[in-house]
Design an enzyme around this catalytic site. Sequence first.
Site, PDB file in Angstrom:
ATOM      1  CG  ASP A 205     -29.077  24.318 -43.146  1.00  0.00           C
ATOM      2  OD1 ASP A 205     -29.794  23.036 -43.341  1.00  0.00           O
ATOM      3  OD2 ASP A 205     -28.997  24.552 -42.189  1.00  0.00           O
TER       4      ASP A 205
ATOM      5  CB  SER B 260     -27.227  22.541 -34.402  1.00  0.00           C
ATOM      6  OG  SER B 260     -26.721  22.017 -35.604  1.00  0.00           O
TER       7      SER B 260
ATOM      8  CG  HIS C 298     -29.624  22.728 -39.053  1.00  0.00           C
ATOM      9  ND1 HIS C 298     -28.539  23.149 -39.814  1.00  0.00           N
ATOM     10  CD2 HIS C 298     -29.168  22.556 -37.896  1.00  0.00           C
ATOM     11  CE1 HIS C 298     -27.590  23.190 -39.064  1.00  0.00           C
ATOM     12  NE2 HIS C 298     -27.692  22.782 -37.898  1.00  0.00           N
TER      13      HIS C 298
END
Length: 597
Positions: free
Chosen positions: A572, A450, A575
Site C-alpha cells: 500500500d 496503525s 505500512h
Amino acid sequence: MAGLDGLRALAVFAVILYHLNVDWAPGGLLGVGVFFVLSGYLITDILIGQWNRNGRIDWKDFWFRRIRRLMPAMLVMLAVVLTWITLFDRSQLASVRGDVLSTLLYVNNWWRIFHEVSYFSSFGPPSPFGHLWSLAVEEQFYLLWPLILVIGLRFSPRRWRLLRLTLVLALVSALEMALLYEPGTDPSRVYYGTDTRAFALLIGAALAMIWPSRKLSVNVAPKARLFLDFIGSAGLVTIVAMIWLTDQFDSFLYRGGFLLLSVATAVVVATLAHPVSWLGKALGWKPLRWLGVRSYGIYLWHYPVIVLTSPAVNTSGTDIVRSILQVGASVVLAELSWRFIEEPIRNGGLSKVWKQMRAREKQRNRIGRKMASVCMVFLLVIPLVGLTSCTSSTTTASVSHDGTLQSNQTSRPADSSMPKPNSSKPNSSKQPVGTPKPITGQGVTVIGDSISLDIASSLHNLLPGITVDGKVGRQLSQAKDLIDELKTKGELGDVVIIELGTNGTFSEKTLDTLLNSLKNAQQIVLVNTRVPRPWEHDVNLSLARASKQFSNVTLVDWYTASTDKDSYFSRDGVHLTEEGAKVYASLVAEAIKPQAT
C-alpha cells in the site's frame, strides 16, 4: 450551450488532479460537486421542457435515454479493466467483485457506506472502480427525481411553490451533511451519501425552474450582460479558489462549503447557459469543448488508468512524465469510447448499431470477422471467468490496513511488576526540559495509528518497557482526549512520541493545543509521515513548524529517511515491511537517547 462543455472539462480535470495527488489542487474532488449541479440543471430543464410541450413526462423514454447514454460506455470500461485484472493481477479479483456488482446496480455509494470503505484514508491497492460511487448518486437521482417532479408539476401549478419545495429539500440535505459530519473522523459517510449530496443536484434543478434554457433571449441590455458575466466570473473564481485552498478533511466543506460550491456552480451554469454570455464563449473554446463532450468517458477511464499504471510503492516522488502519459491515455480511451460506443449508440440505438456491424461484416474478409469475434468473446468471457472464479468474500482492497487483528491495541511491557511510567511519580511532569532522556523505554509513551502497531515489536526490542498505544485510523485530533485520559490514570510517560498524520491532515490550532497540553513533558517526539495521499505535504509542514516553535519538541524526519526506499513499505506504500519497521523504530529510539556530552 458550448460553455457548459468547457465547464465539464474543467471539472473532470480537477478530479484527475486530485487523483494524481497534485499538491496545488487538494480540493480537486470538488469537480464531482460541479458535475452534480450541472446534471441537476440539465435533467430538470429537459423534463420541464417536455412537460410544457406535451403536458406529461415520458418516463420510459427518459430512463431509456439515460441508460443508453451511460450504460454502454461503463460496461465496456468494466469489461476491459476486469480483463486486465484477471490476466495480470488476479489478487484484486475478490476485492473488486463487490464494486462491480454494486456499480451495475447503481448502488455503489451505499455499498461503500455499508462496508465502511473510506474514500480518503484507505490504504492497500485502491480499487480501479473507486470513482464510480458518483455515477450511482446521479442514477438514483435520475430514477427518483422525475417522479417527484411530476407530482410537483401536477399539484403545484405555481412554479414558485415548486421552487420553494426544491430549495427546502436542498437545505435539508445540506443540514444533514453538516449534522452527520464529525470533525476529526473520516467523512466518507457524508461524502458518499445520496441523502447528503442531493442538495447539489437539487440546486441545479431549482436553477432550471427559474432559468430555463429555452426561454433565454439574446435581447439583453449591455449592463445586464456585463453583470451576468461578472457574477459568472465570480462564481468560477470561487470554484477555483476552493479547489486550491480546501481539502477533503476541511470541516468547512461539510458545514457549508459544499453548499457554497453548489451555489457558485449554479451561478456559473446560469451564465454559461445564456446565449449572450462572453464567459460562455470563452469556455466554449473548441479544445475545451472537445474535452467536455468526452468528459464522461474521461471520468470513466482516468481512475482505472491511474490505479493500474502506478507503482504500488513509490518513494521517489511524483513522476511528471508518467502522470502526463496517464492523462493522455485516459483522453485517448475516452475518444475511442465516444466515437465507437457512446455516439453511435446514442444516435442510432442498439438495433441500428447492430445492423451497421452486420453490414460491415459482409464487406470484411474472413480473418477480420474472426478477429473481431475473438475480441468480443475475450472481453465477455474473461471478466466473467475472473469474477466467478474468486472464492474470497466481497470485501474491498481499499479497506484500511489493520496492522493487527484488533483496531485498537496498547502494547505494554510484558513484566507487570515493572514500575509505572515516570509521569505517575509526584512532580515528575515538572522535570525541566533538557533532563537526560531515558535509554530504555521506561517512561516513554507512543501515541499513534496503525504505523505504530507496525513498529511496536521493534520498539520493544530497542526500548524495553515502552508503552505503545496504537489505533487503526486514528487522527491527530483524537490524541488530546487520549492523553488527558492517560494523565488522569497516571500512565503517561515523561517522553511522549506522537506518530499521527497518516490518516489525514489537521489544523495548526489542533496541533498547538495538543502540544500545549504536553508543555510539562520532558520531551515530545513528532514523527512526520510518508503517505501517498494529498495531505502528506500539509502534515509534514505543520509538524516541522511545531518542532521549531516548541522547545521540548524533537522532529523525526521519516519522510526524508524513507526517500527512494521502496523496500521499507508494503504494497500500500504506507505500512511497513520488517526492514522498514526496524529502520523507523531505530530513528525513534535515536531521537530519545541522551545526547553525548
